[in-house]
Design a protein around this motif. Structure first.
Motif, short mmCIF file in Angstrom:
data_model
loop_
_atom_site.label_atom_id
_atom_site.label_comp_id
_atom_site.label_asym_id
_atom_site.label_seq_id
_atom_site.Cartn_x
_atom_site.Cartn_y
_atom_site.Cartn_z
N THR A 64 0.83 -1.21 0.00
CA THR A 64 0.00 0.00 0.00
C THR A 64 0.86 1.25 0.00
O THR A 64 0.61 2.19 -0.78
N PHE A 89 -8.19 -5.39 -4.20
CA PHE A 89 -8.17 -5.13 -2.76
C PHE A 89 -8.34 -3.63 -2.56
O PHE A 89 -7.89 -2.83 -3.39
N ASP A 160 -0.08 -2.31 -10.34
CA ASP A 160 -0.27 -2.93 -9.03
C ASP A 160 0.02 -4.42 -9.22
O ASP A 160 -0.84 -5.20 -9.63
N GLN A 163 0.20 -8.98 -6.33
CA GLN A 163 -0.03 -10.43 -6.33
C GLN A 163 0.81 -11.15 -7.38
O GLN A 163 0.60 -12.35 -7.60
N PHE A 184 4.60 -7.65 0.00
CA PHE A 184 5.21 -8.83 0.64
C PHE A 184 4.42 -9.21 1.89
O PHE A 184 4.97 -9.73 2.85
N PHE A 185 3.12 -8.90 1.89
CA PHE A 185 2.19 -9.39 2.92
C PHE A 185 2.45 -10.90 3.08
O PHE A 185 2.73 -11.57 2.09
N ALA A 196 5.31 -5.64 4.42
CA ALA A 196 6.44 -5.09 3.66
C ALA A 196 6.01 -4.98 2.20
O ALA A 196 5.04 -5.62 1.78
N TYR A 313 -12.65 -10.92 -4.86
CA TYR A 313 -13.18 -10.29 -3.66
C TYR A 313 -14.69 -10.26 -3.75
O TYR A 313 -15.22 -10.08 -4.85
C1 LIG Z 1 -4.02 -6.12 -5.52
C2 LIG Z 1 -3.43 -5.61 -4.23
N1 LIG Z 1 -3.07 -4.31 -4.16
C3 LIG Z 1 -2.52 -3.81 -3.03
C4 LIG Z 1 -2.31 -4.60 -1.91
C5 LIG Z 1 -1.75 -3.98 -0.69
O1 LIG Z 1 -0.55 -4.57 -0.26
P1 LIG Z 1 -0.18 -4.57 1.30
O2 LIG Z 1 -1.12 -5.48 2.01
O3 LIG Z 1 1.23 -5.08 1.32
O4 LIG Z 1 -0.26 -3.18 1.78
C6 LIG Z 1 -2.67 -5.96 -1.96
C7 LIG Z 1 -2.47 -6.91 -0.87
O5 LIG Z 1 -2.79 -6.89 0.23
C8 LIG Z 1 -3.27 -6.47 -3.14
O6 LIG Z 1 -3.66 -7.75 -3.23
#
Ligand SMILES: Cc1ncc(COP(=O)(O)O)c(C=O)c1O
Length: 369
Positions: A64, A89, A160, A163, A184-185, A196, A313
């Protein structure tokens, strides 16, 4: 036949396979007391840049924050519009909004669920500054078309790729355009043990700005050139990710192997549509997503039998309560809306045993009989 619980993702199985390497890397950071930036982060960034065959990589506190800082680095802010998709997301769109800009949605392709390039030009206005395609589930969008439209209208493109680390498009790595972000969730294909992320870019100026912005705009310890943010990657996560990065190619191959087995076995289940992979794409199957009419029933019954199926989602972004003020309504993006009611993610991780995939598909068959 396998019985017992099969989770959507099994992070413990991955740790067990690389435990000694990970433990040593964590211990090294603690012994060195180098917790913030410095050599561990620099080495991680060099190796990530090499993996992506791109000159610059900047570690951040999350995907994010990488996305938000990428948009900031391109000067996006109040009065600007950024075109993106409604099936992602929430962070995809909150990153746009937090710059002060307005997200503008376009619908997705009915087979791949990726941004439909045919709809982009109709969404462009005099306020449009960027296109933000999402490489959903681990498959890269139709980037040649998207980049061509961006060039024609003088727009930035921020991918983005939260994933999609290690995915490829026509043999090209991410960023396919100039700039992309990764998450890097922990559950991502390359997962830290906490939050990260990173930005990868071919644009030196963007790299320099993001490097400053993530660290309070600093140019030295007590001098700041920009009003920045506390958005650095932790050295501990950088060290963990350096270990894991060596395995990413093998893990992507295992994910593909698992996906092929699922698709082969599910061929016999006429009620289920398996994922569409474009021939020119290397898909990395962050998620293995099927489509069917009786999604809710299948999910409920799989979960009741200990199989971790989920929906990515269930509520499109334009229908989120937080985004009501944008004025979208049901019916605005029919493909994203319809798919949100029909998609189901089945368990997917590199270590998922083939016998479990057989068990999952047999269970699906039983339920849909
Ligand atoms: C498509 C997408 N964009 C953005 C994010 C945000 O990443 P993060 O959770 O590392 O902040 C995620 C994952 O959580 C995601 O799947």
């Amino acid at each position: 036949m396998k019985s017992g619980k099969i989770p959507l993702v099994d992070l413990r199985a991955q740790y067990d396979s690389i435990k000694s390497e990970i433990d040593a890397a964590i211990q090294e950071i603690i012994n060195s007391s180098q917790f913030i930036l410095g050599e561990p982060v620099e080495k991680f960034e060099q190796e990530l840049a090499a993996l992506c065959a791109t000159p610059f990589a900047i570690g951040t506190s999350s995907g994010t924050s990488a996305l938000f800082l990428a948009l900031k680095a391109y000067g996006i802010g109040p009065g600007d519009e950024v075109i993106t998709v409604p099936n992602s997301f929430i962070a995809t769109v909150s990153s746009i909004i937090n710059t002060g800009a307005t997200p503008v949605f376009v619908d997705v392709d009915k087979d791949t669920f990726l941004m439909d390039p045919n709809l982009i030009e109709k969404a462009i206005t005099s306020k449009t500054k960027a296109i933000l395609p999402v490489h959903l589930y681990g498959q890269i969008c139709e980037m040649d078309r998207i980049l061509e439209i961006a060039r024609k209208h003088n727009l930035h493109v921020v991918e983005d790729a939260a994933q999609a680390i290690d995915a490829e498009y026509k043999g090209r790595k991410i960023p396919v355009g100039d700039t992309a972000i990764f998450s890097f969730f922990p559950a991502k294909n390359l997962g830290a043990y906490g939050d990260a992320g990173a930005l990868v870019t071919k644009d030196k100026k963007v790299a320099e700005i993001v490097k400053k912005l993530r660290n309070h705009g600093r140019i030295s310890k007590y001098e700041s050139e920009l009003v920045g943010y506390g958005a650095r990657i932790d050295a501990l996560h950088a060290a963990i990710l350096r270990v894991k990065m060596k395995h990413i190619g093998g893990w992507s191959a295992l994910r593909n192997h698992n996906a092929k087995l699922y698709t082969e076995l599910l061929k016999q289940v006429s009620l289920v549509k398996t994922p569409t992979v474009k021939e020119h794409n290397k898909h990395v199957f962050h998620l293995y997503v099927i489509e069917l009419d009786s999604r809710d029933q299948l999910k409920q019954e799989l979960n009741a039998q200990g199989i971790g199926a989920e929906v990515h989602y269930p509520l499109p972004l334009h229908l989120q309560p937080a985004l009501k003020y944008l004025g979208y309504k049901e019916g605005d993006f029919p493909i994203a809306e319809k798919s949100s009611k029909r998609i189901l993610s089945l368990p997917m991780y590199p270590e998922l045993p083939s016998e479990n995939i057989h068990h999952i598909v047999n269970t699906v068959k039983e339920i849909l009989k």
